[in-house]
Enzyme design. Structure first.
Site, PDB file in Angstrom:
ATOM      1  N   TYR A  77       1.071  -1.507  12.414  1.00 28.50           N
ATOM      2  CA  TYR A  77       0.196  -1.169  13.543  1.00 28.50           C
ATOM      3  C   TYR A  77       0.885  -1.361  14.898  1.00 28.50           C
ATOM      4  CZ  TYR A  77      -3.414  -1.908   9.873  1.00 28.50           C
ATOM      5  OH  TYR A  77      -4.157  -1.890   8.714  1.00 28.50           O
ATOM      6  N   HIS A 108       1.479  -4.362   1.969  1.00 27.76           N
ATOM      7  CA  HIS A 108       0.552  -3.361   2.508  1.00 27.76           C
ATOM      8  C   HIS A 108       0.177  -2.298   1.468  1.00 27.76           C
ATOM      9  CE1 HIS A 108      -0.584  -1.530   6.681  1.00 27.76           C
ATOM     10  NE2 HIS A 108      -1.427  -1.122   5.754  1.00 27.76           N
TER      11      HIS A 108
END
Ligand code: NAP
Length: 335
Positions: A63, A119
């Protein structure tokens, strides 16, 4: 926001005895490198969320905002021990999760990470020219190899380890592969149109806590987000005198799932933590929405990670849906 509904302070206990709030704040801004104005806005909205009852923040290296998360937490004045920080490392680090941990620790600047997630199960190889190759499910480093290295990271600077976007198939592979530590969390796409009705209890039986992403349906261009518009959700919201967003969020928490809704708007952030108690009948209707309204896999709309084989088979970062355990050989949905 209706002041009638109190802030949700519910917590869940993980398999490593960590307490995790039922409601946290998501921080995916839709880009891997947010603009300076997005960063400023995020910092302000984190401060507001932290002072309004949020004690869990979900972020990721991908991010591009870990440093903003860290500085907002430090600026909040709330003791570090009262905040749960979840971050994740991307496939390019699967060969070296220890270095990935150092990267997150340095960006966050908070001394430790509460929960460090893989992730996605897919690994990526960065080539000498900087280009990236998605590795197949059996290519090294496999997610099992990566997990075994992650087990060695648990300690004062990395309190818990978990996974994201895993299924019964990939979790079972960790178990069968001799994992000494089971993930404390599995963070997955979960909303009324992809409720994971089997994965959640299956994981719970094995002590793996489910955290939901895109519980509000996210924001995916091309997808009509009926979680805000369909009469089912609107009528339940009206019955409880709450915002329609709260219906989906309350349903997930009532199923024993941690939610991490994301909003840039203070009023929505405040609204999303004030949950209501749904009746058994309402829960049942929500559980059936994937049959009565529609079924959708949001991953199909994350164009940045999609690809296709020569024969037309859809790939998500180089894996088929069968590789992930989302579908069987015939393409049937595995809930
Ligand atoms: P989400 O939280 O389901 O939805 C976010 C969208 O809903 C935003 O467009 C937001 O707009 C809007 N929204 C939020 N609250 C609202 C309200 N009360 N009323 C109306 N609209 C509202 O989706 P998400 O961001 O995709 O998922 C949540 C978090 O999960 C992410 O931020 C990220 O931390 C994590 N995540 C993880 C993965 C993974 O692979 N592990 C993947 C995706 C996401 P505004 O901001 O304009 O309010």
């Amino acid at each position: 926001m209706s002041p009638k509904h109190p802030i949700c302070t519910k917590t869940f206990t993980l398999n490593n005895d960590q307490e995790i709030p039922a409601v946290g704040l998501g921080t995916w801004l839709g880009s891997t490198s947010p603009s300076p104005s997005q960063a400023t806005e995020l910092h302000a909205s984190l401060l507001k969320a932290l002072s309004n009852g949020y004690h869990l923040i979900d972020t990721a290296q991908y991010y591009g905002i870990e440093s903003i998360i860290g500085s907002a937490i430090l600026a909040s004045g709330i003791p570090r021990s009262e905040i749960t920080v979840v971050t994740k490392f991307w496939g390019e680090w699967h060969h070296d999760p220890a270095s990935a941990l150092e990267k997150s620790l340095s960006s966050l600047g908070l001394g430790y990470i509460d929960i460090f997630l893989m992730h996605w199960p897919n690994a990526i190889r960065v080539e000498k020219d900087g280009s990236e190759t998605n590795l197949g499910i059996d290519e090294s480093p496999t997610f099992l190899e990566t997990w075994k290295v992650m087990e060695g990271l648990v300690g004062p600077r990395c309190r818990g380890i978990g996974v994201s976007n895993f299924t019964q198939k990939t979790l079972q592979a960790l178990i069968d592969g001799g994992a000494k530590i089971l993930p404390c969390v599995n963070q997955v796409e979960l909303h009324a149109f992809n409720p994971n009705l089997k994965l959640v209890p299956w994981s719970k039986q094995r002590g793996i806590h489910t955290m939901s992403w895109s519980t509000l349906g996210g924001f995916y261009p091309g997808v009509e987000n009926e979680i805000f518009t369909h009469s089912l959700f609107k009528s339940i919201a009206a019955a409880h005198d709450c915002a329609v967003s709260v219906v989906s969020l309350s349903w997930a928490v009532q199923r024993g799932i941690t939610i991490i809704p994301k909003s840039n708007l203070d009023a929505r952030v405040a609204e999303n933590i004030r949950l209501v108690d749904l009746s058994e009948d309402e829960m049942e209707k929500m559980n059936n929405a994937h049959k009565t309204i529609k079924q959708i896999h949001l991953v199909d709309w994350i164009t940045a990670i999609l690809g296709k084989r020569a024969d037309g088979t859809q790939l998500v970062m180089g894996w088929t849906k069968e590789d992930f355990g989302w579908e069987d050989k015939e393409g049937n949905w595995l809930p």
